[in-house]
Structures are given as structure tokens and as C-alpha cells.
Design a protein around this motif. Sequence first.
Motif, mmCIF file in Angstrom:
data_model
loop_
_atom_site.group_PDB
_atom_site.id
_atom_site.type_symbol
_atom_site.label_atom_id
_atom_site.label_comp_id
_atom_site.label_asym_id
_atom_site.label_seq_id
_atom_site.Cartn_x
_atom_site.Cartn_y
_atom_site.Cartn_z
ATOM 1 N N ARG A 1 0.836 -1.201 0.000
ATOM 2 C CA ARG A 1 0.000 0.000 0.000
ATOM 3 C C ARG A 1 0.870 1.249 0.000
ATOM 4 N N ARG B 1 -12.030 -7.589 -4.456
ATOM 5 C CA ARG B 1 -12.033 -7.154 -3.055
ATOM 6 C C ARG B 1 -10.617 -6.912 -2.538
ATOM 7 N N HIS B 2 -9.626 -7.576 -3.114
ATOM 8 C CA HIS B 2 -8.238 -7.398 -2.690
ATOM 9 C C HIS B 2 -7.723 -5.988 -2.993
ATOM 10 N N PRO C 1 -8.650 -1.963 -0.276
ATOM 11 C CA PRO C 1 -7.832 -1.097 0.588
ATOM 12 C C PRO C 1 -6.998 -0.088 -0.203
ATOM 13 N N TYR C 2 -6.507 -0.484 -1.365
ATOM 14 C CA TYR C 2 -5.734 0.422 -2.205
ATOM 15 C C TYR C 2 -6.627 1.551 -2.720
ATOM 16 N N LYS D 1 -9.390 2.660 -1.380
ATOM 17 C CA LYS D 1 -9.734 3.551 -0.265
ATOM 18 C C LYS D 1 -8.589 4.511 0.028
ATOM 19 N N ASP D 2 -7.358 4.001 0.027
ATOM 20 C CA ASP D 2 -6.193 4.857 0.263
ATOM 21 C C ASP D 2 -6.112 5.968 -0.780
#
Length: 190
Positions: free
Chosen positions: A128, A174-175, A178-179, A181-182
Motif C-alpha cells: 500500500r 475485493r483485494h 484497501p488500495y 480507499k487509500d
Amino acid sequence: MADFDILGQLDLSNDQKEMILKLRAEMKIPEDAPFDGVQDDLALYRFLKAKKWDFEVAKKQYQAMRKYREDEKVDKIFEWAQEKEDLVELIESLFPYKLSGYDKGGRPILYEDLGSIPASRFAKLVTREQNHKHHTMFMENLMRKLLEASKKEKRPIFQTTVVVDMGGSSMESRHFVPYFKDMSQQDEQN
């Protein structure tokens, strides 16, 4: 300094113009500051408008952006990209997006093919933090494109048209959440 009157082209009230000048003064930005997307009148306008002309809130966010740029060494992001050329190429091969011309309003068109990202592979190969740096580089490049478009059109252009292609998305996507969202948080704050 821009080759055109930024404030004169934004259809601002006198109070709004005064807020931009006040923010420039309080941030100690010289009148002849370069048209750079960071300390020019258009950048100040973007922050004030985004915060619905609430001066103190916009000022706080603008200060946070300047601190972020300093902490993250954003002014050296293209040097980072040269040092990490293999990583940049990897990310760009896995995360297909491109600037593909300009719309009728002169805004750059960004095409993001999110549905074709091999998300689990991306998550295994790219941290990330690495993606954060890459996204910073991409946004700096996009800012350059907006400045070029503004100079070419002799009017402020500070928005993009974004086309997000989600075709091919699956549970594997889904993996990448998080990226994504960042990147969204990074964009909102800066």
C-alpha cells in the motif's frame, strides 16, 4: 504566475476574491508565485470552494496539504519514480489507467479499467505504501496536465473527466479495496 486572469474568469463575488487574497496573505504566498497547482490563486480557490467558502476550514485543509507535500517529499516524487522505475512499470502494468485526450471543456479524460486489475496479484506484489507513492506521482503528473490545459486554453481548468470501467469485476476485486480507499482518501485530502 498564469498568463491569464484566474480570478477574473471564475465568476466570483468580491467577498470570494477577498477570501482568496486573504488566504494567500496568511499563507505568505507571494503575488508572483508560479502557476504550479499548489500556491497559485486557482489552488486556493479549489480549497475554499471545496469547503463551501468556510475560510478557517479551507485554511486548515490547505495547511495540511502543504505539510503533507513536505512530509511526503512530493516535490521529489519524479526522482522517486526514476529510482523505482521497475516498480512504476509493474504498477502501471497491473493497474490499467491512462489519460486519453481532452473533453469538450478542455478537461483531461482519465480512463480507469478497474475491472481488469488482477487484484490478488496486485496485493501480493505491491504494498500500500508503494501504491501510495505511485498515486502521488500520478496525481502530480495529472496536475501538470491540468496546468498545461489551463495555459493552452487561457482559462482555469481544474477538473478531470473520469471514466471508470468496472467490467470484469469479481470477488477477486475485493483485494484492491484497501488500495482504492487509500487513493480516494489521498485525493480528498489534497
